[in-house]
Design an enzyme around this catalytic site. Structure first.
Site, PDB file in Angstrom:
ATOM      1  N   TYR A 268      14.643  -3.251 -27.227  1.00  0.00           N
ATOM      2  CA  TYR A 268      13.975  -2.296 -26.338  1.00  0.00           C
ATOM      3  C   TYR A 268      12.733  -2.958 -25.772  1.00  0.00           C
ATOM      4  CZ  TYR A 268      11.540   1.906 -24.698  1.00  0.00           C
ATOM      5  OH  TYR A 268      10.896   2.838 -23.926  1.00  0.00           O
TER       6      TYR A 268
ATOM      7  N   ASP B 287       8.879 -10.706 -26.417  1.00  0.00           N
ATOM      8  CA  ASP B 287       8.260  -9.378 -26.436  1.00  0.00           C
ATOM      9  C   ASP B 287       7.732  -9.098 -27.839  1.00  0.00           C
ATOM     10  OD1 ASP B 287       7.531  -6.734 -26.282  1.00  0.00           O
ATOM     11  OD2 ASP B 287       9.459  -6.002 -25.524  1.00  0.00           O
TER      12      ASP B 287
ATOM     13  N   LYS C  49       0.828  -1.848 -28.569  1.00  0.00           N
ATOM     14  CA  LYS C  49       0.657  -1.225 -29.877  1.00  0.00           C
ATOM     15  C   LYS C  49      -0.605  -1.711 -30.614  1.00  0.00           C
ATOM     16  CE  LYS C  49       5.301   0.501 -29.864  1.00  0.00           C
ATOM     17  NZ  LYS C  49       6.443  -0.101 -29.211  1.00  0.00           N
TER      18      LYS C  49
HETATM   19  C1  LIG Z   1       7.148   0.080 -27.851  1.00  0.00           C
HETATM   20  C2  LIG Z   1       7.781  -1.112 -27.215  1.00  0.00           C
HETATM   21  C3  LIG Z   1       7.732  -1.340 -25.823  1.00  0.00           C
HETATM   22  C4  LIG Z   1       7.214  -0.319 -24.859  1.00  0.00           C
HETATM   23  O1  LIG Z   1       5.887  -0.006 -25.049  1.00  0.00           O
HETATM   24  P1  LIG Z   1       5.307   1.392 -24.496  1.00  0.00           P
HETATM   25  O2  LIG Z   1       3.847   1.270 -24.727  1.00  0.00           O
HETATM   26  O3  LIG Z   1       5.981   2.467 -25.288  1.00  0.00           O
HETATM   27  O4  LIG Z   1       5.668   1.462 -23.043  1.00  0.00           O
HETATM   28  C5  LIG Z   1       8.203  -2.545 -25.346  1.00  0.00           C
HETATM   29  N1  LIG Z   1       8.719  -3.471 -26.173  1.00  0.00           N
HETATM   30  C6  LIG Z   1       8.809  -3.273 -27.496  1.00  0.00           C
HETATM   31  C7  LIG Z   1       9.374  -4.345 -28.359  1.00  0.00           C
HETATM   32  C8  LIG Z   1       8.361  -2.087 -28.053  1.00  0.00           C
HETATM   33  O5  LIG Z   1       8.502  -1.872 -29.376  1.00  0.00           O
END
Ligand SMILES: *Cc1c(COP(=O)(O)O)cnc(C)c1O
Length: 453
Positions: free
Chosen positions: A144, A239, A274
């Site tokens: 994701y 990511d 995060k």
């Molecule tokens: C949470 C998440 C996102 C998206 O971040 P948001 O702040 O919710 O838009 C993208 N990549 C990863 C791996 C994530 O866990």
């Protein structure tokens, strides 16, 4: 008293499904979502007056637990001085410096701050396309990267074919720029490069996937993936929105560099979120200077944000990174060991096979007998474990709602989906860990009692 059920009714009248992010609706576990009144350290209190140990921790940002006093003080002090001055502020520079310093050796020279992980990955892809002059993107099924159009793509009919929309409202013309391949499958990546020679701008991967439950990369997977990208003139986007500064002081990239079986690679662009916001809306992307120079105002790749680098938000991030010492990570690793051991004991007692899906302080459990389900990996205990989304989905996920609700009833707030990681924090002390251990026996009984639907 206005209960959670009352609030949910009111919410549904004015917000689709009553929530501002779908997982909060309890869709996959059933029941009424709790509305939080207060959260402090490892504990969360709902408007009904229930106090529970929290294993969501904001879905990752709260490495130090809820409302750490020094993070709160940083936010309050900053807000009293300014909230959105519209120009640059020192905090943005300090946060970027802290990130660059922690990532020494990763290739990250510069960072651009944005507000959400979705923006970070969206911008990373635009930057990769602008820097390479190519259009196609490869992503892994089950990874994701937020909700931008091109990343809400579902695998097409065959390997290395162009993807289909993964959501209504996403045009096929956009997902046709994305190729979706199975995770942990380098041959599929090689096939994509062979099929679309000279057209792939970047491969995007979670440093370690944790949005289909945790699915660790096979040893050397990230290193070999970087090499394949570079051999083909493409960029690797790593990511770390979830894993960055959570799984270790330099994220999952840093953890792999400590391990001779895994280390010795660099991505070209990294994305963060995060933890770097410590519970406030901060995310970012980082890369070598010559790549970052493609971004406006220096370069031709446009990106902007009214709230980017907001001083109140970055104050929470700076305080969180300052407090996230090696000791904090060691504490959460040890807490993870303890909860995993307790859960395995209870699952064994009731005769339920589970695989432990884990990267350091991020973990989840996959229910079922992996030999029978055709899982192709092994967990750290030698138990058969899933290695990609297809395998993960074969698990006995129908056991989870009963497990989840038994934990909730016993005072533990688990993620409301089996396909999410459990999040501990440095605020999870003896009381909190003992409360989780005390809740596990009844929940394991409940999971074992469910019959296959
Ligand atoms: C949470 C998440 C996102 C998206 O971040 P948001 O702040 O919710 O838009 C993208 N990549 C990863 C791996 C994530 O866990």
């Amino acid at each position: 008293m206005t209960t959670s059920a009352d609030w949910f009714d009111r919410a549904r009248a004015v917000t689709p499904g009553g929530v501002n992010s779908p997982v909060r609706a309890f869709g996959s576990v059933g029941g009424t979502p709790t509305f939080t009144a207060e959260a402090d350290g490892a504990w969360i209190t709902d408007v009904d007056g229930n106090r529970r140990v929290d294993l969501i921790c904001g879905w990752g940002p709260l490495l130090l637990g809820h409302s750490h006093p020094e993070v709160v003080a940083a936010v309050q002090d900053t807000a009293a001085k300014m909230m959105c001055p519209g120009g640059s502020t020192p905090g943005e520079v300090e946060l970027a410096e802290a990130i660059v310093k922690r990532l020494e050796g990763s290739g990250v020279d510069e960072v651009r701050l944005v507000s959400t992980g979705t923006e970070a990955t969206m911008t990373a892809i635009r930057l990769a396309r602008g820097a390479t002059g190519r259009d196609l993107i490869v992503k892994f099924a089950g990874c994701y990267h937020g909700h931008s159009d091109g990343l809400l793509a579902a695998a097409g009919s065959g390997l290395a074919t162009l993807a289909l929309p993964g959501s209504a409202g996403v045009p096929e013309a956009i997902t046709a720029q994305t190729i979706v391949v199975p995770y942990n499958d380098l041959d599929a990546v090689r096939a994509a490069f062979a099929e679309h020679e000279g057209r792939i701008a970047a491969v995007i991967t979670e440093a370690s996937p944790a949005n289909m439950g945790v699915v660790p990369p096979a040893p050397g997977f990230n290193r070999d993936l970087a090499a394949i990208c570079h051999d083909n003139g493409a960029l690797l986007i790593c990511d770390e929105v979830l894993t960055g500064f959570r799984t270790g002081p330099a994220g999952w990239w840093g953890r792999e560099q400590e391990d001779p079986e895994r280390g010795g690679w660099q991505a070209d662009i990294y994305t963060f979120g995060k933890v770097i916001g410590g519970g406030m809306p901060v995310a970012g992307l980082g890369a070598r200077r010559e790549i970052m120079d493609h971004l406006a105002p220096l370069g031709a790749v446009y990106q902007a944000g009214t709230l980017s680098g907001n001083p109140v938000a970055v104050a929470a991030g700076i305080a969180t990174l300052r407090l996230a010492t090696d000791e904090v990570y060691a504490t959460i690793d040890a807490a993870s060991d303890r909860i995993i051991a307790a859960a395995r004991r209870e699952f064994a007692r009731v005769g339920l096979p589970v695989a432990v899906q884990r990267v350091r302080n991020l973990f989840s459990f996959a229910f079922g007998d992996g030999e029978a389900l055709g899982w192709t990996g092994r967990d750290e205990f030698g138990v058969s474990a899933p290695t990609n989304e297809d395998e993960v989905k074969r698990q006995e996920s129908w056991r989870y709602p009963a497990f989840f609700h038994a934990m909730l009833d016993a005072g533990v707030n688990l993620p409301p989906s089996v396909f999410e990681a459990w999040f501990l924090s440095s605020a999870h002390d003896e009381d909190a860990l003992a409360a989780i251990e005390a809740a596990l026996p009844a929940a394991a009984d409940a999971a074992a009692a469910v019959t296959r639907p």
